[in-house]
Design an enzyme around this catalytic site. Structure first.
Site, short mmCIF file in Angstrom:
data_model
loop_
_atom_site.label_atom_id
_atom_site.label_comp_id
_atom_site.label_asym_id
_atom_site.label_seq_id
_atom_site.Cartn_x
_atom_site.Cartn_y
_atom_site.Cartn_z
N ASP A 170 -101.73 -29.92 -41.14
CA ASP A 170 -102.73 -28.96 -40.65
C ASP A 170 -103.27 -29.29 -39.27
O ASP A 170 -104.43 -28.97 -38.95
CB ASP A 170 -103.90 -28.83 -41.66
CG ASP A 170 -103.42 -28.40 -43.02
OD1 ASP A 170 -102.47 -27.60 -43.08
OD2 ASP A 170 -104.00 -28.86 -44.02
N LYS A 189 -99.96 -27.12 -35.95
CA LYS A 189 -98.55 -27.05 -35.51
C LYS A 189 -98.12 -25.61 -35.27
O LYS A 189 -97.45 -25.30 -34.30
CB LYS A 189 -97.62 -27.68 -36.58
CG LYS A 189 -97.90 -29.16 -36.81
CD LYS A 189 -97.06 -29.72 -37.93
CE LYS A 189 -97.42 -29.17 -39.30
NZ LYS A 189 -98.73 -29.59 -39.82
N GLY A 236 -98.64 -24.34 -44.57
CA GLY A 236 -99.35 -23.12 -44.22
C GLY A 236 -99.63 -23.21 -42.74
O GLY A 236 -100.41 -24.06 -42.31
N HIS A 237 -98.92 -22.44 -41.94
CA HIS A 237 -99.08 -22.50 -40.48
C HIS A 237 -99.73 -21.20 -40.02
O HIS A 237 -99.17 -20.12 -40.17
CB HIS A 237 -97.71 -22.68 -39.81
CG HIS A 237 -97.04 -23.97 -40.18
ND1 HIS A 237 -95.78 -24.31 -39.76
CD2 HIS A 237 -97.48 -25.01 -40.92
CE1 HIS A 237 -95.47 -25.51 -40.24
NE2 HIS A 237 -96.48 -25.95 -40.96
N GLN A 287 -96.11 -30.39 -42.51
CA GLN A 287 -96.89 -31.58 -42.91
C GLN A 287 -97.11 -32.51 -41.71
O GLN A 287 -97.18 -32.04 -40.59
CB GLN A 287 -96.22 -32.32 -44.08
CG GLN A 287 -96.24 -31.55 -45.39
CD GLN A 287 -95.15 -30.51 -45.53
OE1 GLN A 287 -93.99 -30.81 -45.30
NE2 GLN A 287 -95.50 -29.30 -45.92
P1 GDP Z 1 -100.60 -26.36 -39.31
O1 GDP Z 1 -100.32 -26.45 -40.75
O2 GDP Z 1 -100.42 -27.66 -38.60
O3 GDP Z 1 -99.87 -25.23 -38.62
O4 GDP Z 1 -102.15 -26.03 -39.17
P2 GDP Z 1 -102.95 -24.91 -40.03
O5 GDP Z 1 -102.57 -23.59 -39.50
O6 GDP Z 1 -102.83 -25.16 -41.47
O7 GDP Z 1 -104.43 -25.28 -39.66
C1 GDP Z 1 -104.93 -25.21 -38.38
C2 GDP Z 1 -106.08 -24.18 -38.37
O8 GDP Z 1 -106.81 -24.31 -37.17
C3 GDP Z 1 -105.59 -22.75 -38.37
O9 GDP Z 1 -106.55 -21.96 -39.05
C4 GDP Z 1 -105.56 -22.37 -36.90
O10 GDP Z 1 -105.76 -20.97 -36.66
C5 GDP Z 1 -106.74 -23.14 -36.38
N1 GDP Z 1 -106.61 -23.63 -35.01
C6 GDP Z 1 -105.49 -24.08 -34.36
N2 GDP Z 1 -105.82 -24.54 -33.14
C7 GDP Z 1 -107.16 -24.38 -33.02
C8 GDP Z 1 -108.10 -24.70 -31.99
O11 GDP Z 1 -107.78 -25.26 -30.96
N3 GDP Z 1 -109.41 -24.42 -32.26
C9 GDP Z 1 -109.82 -23.84 -33.41
N4 GDP Z 1 -111.12 -23.60 -33.57
N5 GDP Z 1 -108.96 -23.52 -34.40
C10 GDP Z 1 -107.66 -23.80 -34.20
P1 IMO Z 2 -98.76 -28.10 -43.22
O1 IMO Z 2 -97.33 -27.88 -42.80
C1 IMO Z 2 -101.64 -30.50 -45.46
C2 IMO Z 2 -100.17 -32.38 -49.12
C3 IMO Z 2 -100.75 -31.90 -50.42
C4 IMO Z 2 -100.67 -33.18 -51.23
C5 IMO Z 2 -99.36 -33.80 -50.77
C6 IMO Z 2 -98.17 -33.53 -51.69
O2 IMO Z 2 -99.56 -26.86 -43.36
O3 IMO Z 2 -99.39 -29.14 -42.36
P2 IMO Z 2 -96.70 -31.36 -52.12
O4 IMO Z 2 -97.08 -30.00 -52.58
O5 IMO Z 2 -96.06 -31.39 -50.77
O6 IMO Z 2 -95.90 -32.13 -53.12
O7 IMO Z 2 -98.10 -32.16 -52.00
O8 IMO Z 2 -99.10 -33.25 -49.49
N1 IMO Z 2 -99.58 -31.33 -48.27
C7 IMO Z 2 -100.17 -30.86 -47.16
N2 IMO Z 2 -101.37 -31.14 -46.61
N3 IMO Z 2 -100.81 -29.64 -44.84
C8 IMO Z 2 -99.58 -29.38 -45.37
O9 IMO Z 2 -98.64 -28.65 -44.72
C9 IMO Z 2 -99.23 -29.97 -46.60
N4 IMO Z 2 -98.15 -29.90 -47.40
C10 IMO Z 2 -98.37 -30.76 -48.41
O10 IMO Z 2 -102.08 -31.45 -50.25
O11 IMO Z 2 -101.70 -34.06 -50.84
MG MG Z 3 -101.25 -26.07 -42.57
#
Ligand code: GDP
Ligand code: IMO
Ligand code: MG
Length: 430
Positions: free
Chosen positions: A13, A16, A40-41, A224
């Site tokens: 999270d 990415k 979840g991106h 991840q």
């Molecule tokens: P990922 O799994 O690495 O793609 O990250 P996620 O999408 O799960 O989580 C990142 C969250 O932060 C998402 O809701 C993005 O919309 C948000 N986000 C990304 N970059 C920024 C930023 O620079 N500032 C803020 N406030 N939110 C951001």
């Molecule tokens: P993105 O790509 C954050 C965590 C789960 C759990 C562990 C194992 O959005 O960064 P799994 O279902 O993979 O067997 O769970 O890994 N986990 C993540 N945490 N972002 C993710 O993906 C994750 N994908 C798995 O919460 O701790």
């Molecule tokens: Mg994510």
């Protein structure tokens, strides 16, 4: 032959999806190399939010092709839902989304195993996403997986599912005393989905290597993060694949000499979802403030993310594993209102000071984080377009991170929108 790897350096999270979206505009192919719909991106463009679980974040650029590589585990039901959601938003995947034929499938018994095992683990649970990830990879390793190419032939698909069910049925019925779907039901439910996927299933290895031969640009999108890596993360509180760049070679089928760069992605603070050690976790007001301002709730499961200060000890380990020397720092704007900020520079561990995350650490109480306090900047950073315009306190914070880690911060994200991005060095592809 530019192949740029984008990989998370914390516990996932890191943002990415947003960074991939920003760079995908200058790429020809975006390829996911590991993970599944545990990811979840989130990408925000012009106020519209897209959450991608399996499909590479590059799909939001209409001229960019996308590949789900052989290292990914694919839940066909989820993939079809995701394609539909994109098409409902006016984004067509036709002719530009490909699935590697060697990718393994997540089938209903994997999800059932994941959920049942987590329940049985009780307090010792991993805190998985419940998507069946570990069990699909498990079947791949013990050689009873079902692959995307099996969906091209009903007999072959049915035979593979039956072999797997011969293994799982007695486990569910006799060991867990749980109802378990029958093999025929499963075949009848999943195989018809192949009609919608057939055209996308290709020899992914040849596809990627053709792009490389033609000198076209590939962005390898990690899911991840390094601390969730099956080999290098906080085992057993990890996922079941290799987000680290080694996963690119096995997850796409490319030689290591083709990787032209690795861009590490980290938040300006730290978060984690699920169980496991998190030395800089904040369980006080500051943690609550980070969660609230940063909207730190899982994009896949909706769980509140655990929040804490930036941890240079975690980062040094991630940089060691990934070889990344360039970093994208995201969510800097979330820190705008903090009066003071902390950065963890070392841990006290077994009576010594350590600068690298200790392998084998299972419990945060075994380490004491050592912090450095920096002043906040008390100004809004969202909307800022150049490094020089950032408040001096924000620059000092970023420069301290560069100094502690010996890296260059080449991208700074100051908001979820595509436009809220400061690019300091435009030569990612060299
Ligand atoms: P990922 O799994 O690495 O793609 O990250 P996620 O999408 O799960 O989580 C990142 C969250 O932060 C998402 O809701 C993005 O919309 C948000 N986000 C990304 N970059 C920024 C930023 O620079 N500032 C803020 N406030 N939110 C951001
Ligand atoms: P993105 O790509 C954050 C965590 C789960 C759990 C562990 C194992 O959005 O960064 P799994 O279902 O993979 O067997 O769970 O890994 N986990 C993540 N945490 N972002 C993710 O993906 C994750 N994908 C798995 O919460 O701790
Ligand atoms: Mg994510």
């Amino acid at each position: 032959m530019p192949l740029l790897v984008l990989t998370g350096c914390q516990w996932g999270d890191e943002g990415k999806g947003k960074v991939v979206d920003v760079l995908a505009g200058s790429a020809d192919l975006v390829a996911r190399y590991q993970g599944g719909n545990n990811a979840g991106h989130t990408v925000v463009i012009g106020g519209k939010k897209y959450v991608l679980h399996l499909i590479p974040s590059g799909i939001l650029h209409e001229d960019v092709n996308c590949l789900i590589g052989n290292g990914v585990v694919i839940d066909p039901e989820v993939l079809i839902e995701e394609i539909k959601a994109l098409e409902d938003s006016g984004i067509s995947v036709d002719g530009r989304l490909f699935i590697s034929q060697n990718a393994h499938l997540i089938l209903p018994y994997h999800r059932l195993m994941d959920k049942t095992m987590e329940r049985l683990r009780g307090k010792g649970k991993i805190g998985t996403t419940g998507r069946g990830i570990g069990y699909a990879y498990g079947d791949k390793i013990i050689r009873q997986g079902v692959r995307a190419l099996d969906m091209l032939d009903k007999e072959r698909f049915a035979q593979k599912v039956r072999i797997a069910m011969d293994f799982y049925t007695p486990i569910f019925e006799k060991v867990f005393a749980e109802p378990c779907p029958g093999a025929d039901d499963m075949i009848d439910r999943i195989f018809p989905l192949s009609d919608q996927l057939r055209e996308m299933i290709v020899d992914g290895v040849t596809l990627v290597n053709q792009y490389l031969e033609e000198g076209r640009r590939i962005l390898a999108e990690g899911a991840q993060g390094m601390m969730l890596d099956i080999d290098f993360g906080t085992y057993p509180y990890v996922t079941s694949s290799n987000p680290s760049p080694g996963g690119v070679c096995t997850g796409l089928g490319v030689g290591p000499q083709f990787i032209s760069g690795v861009l590490g992605i980290a938040k300006a603070y730290t978060t984690r979802v699920g169980s496991g050690p998190f030395p800089t976790e904040l369980v006080d007001n500051a943690g609550e403030q980070l969660r609230k301002i940063g909207e730190e709730y899982g994009a896949t499961t909706g769980r509140p993310r655990r929040c804490g200060w930036f941890d240079a000890v975690v980062m040094r380990r991630s940089l060691q594993i990934s070889g990344a020397r360039d970093l994208a720092i995201t969510k800097l704007d979330v820190l705008d209102s903090f009066e003071t900020l902390k950065i963890c520079t070392a841990y006290r561990y077994k009576g010594k000071m350590v600068g690298l995350f200790p392998s084998g650490l299972e419990d945060s109480s075994d380490v004491e984080p050592i912090y450095e306090t920096l002043p906040g900047w008390g100004e809004k950073t969202s909307g800022i377009q150049t490094y020089e315009e950032l408040p001096s306190g924000a620059r000092a914070y970023l420069e301290r991170i560069e100094e502690l880690l010996g890296v260059r911060i080449v991208i700074i994200s100051v908001g979820p929108e595509r436009a809220d991005t400061i690019i300091r060095c435009p030569t990612f592809w060299s």
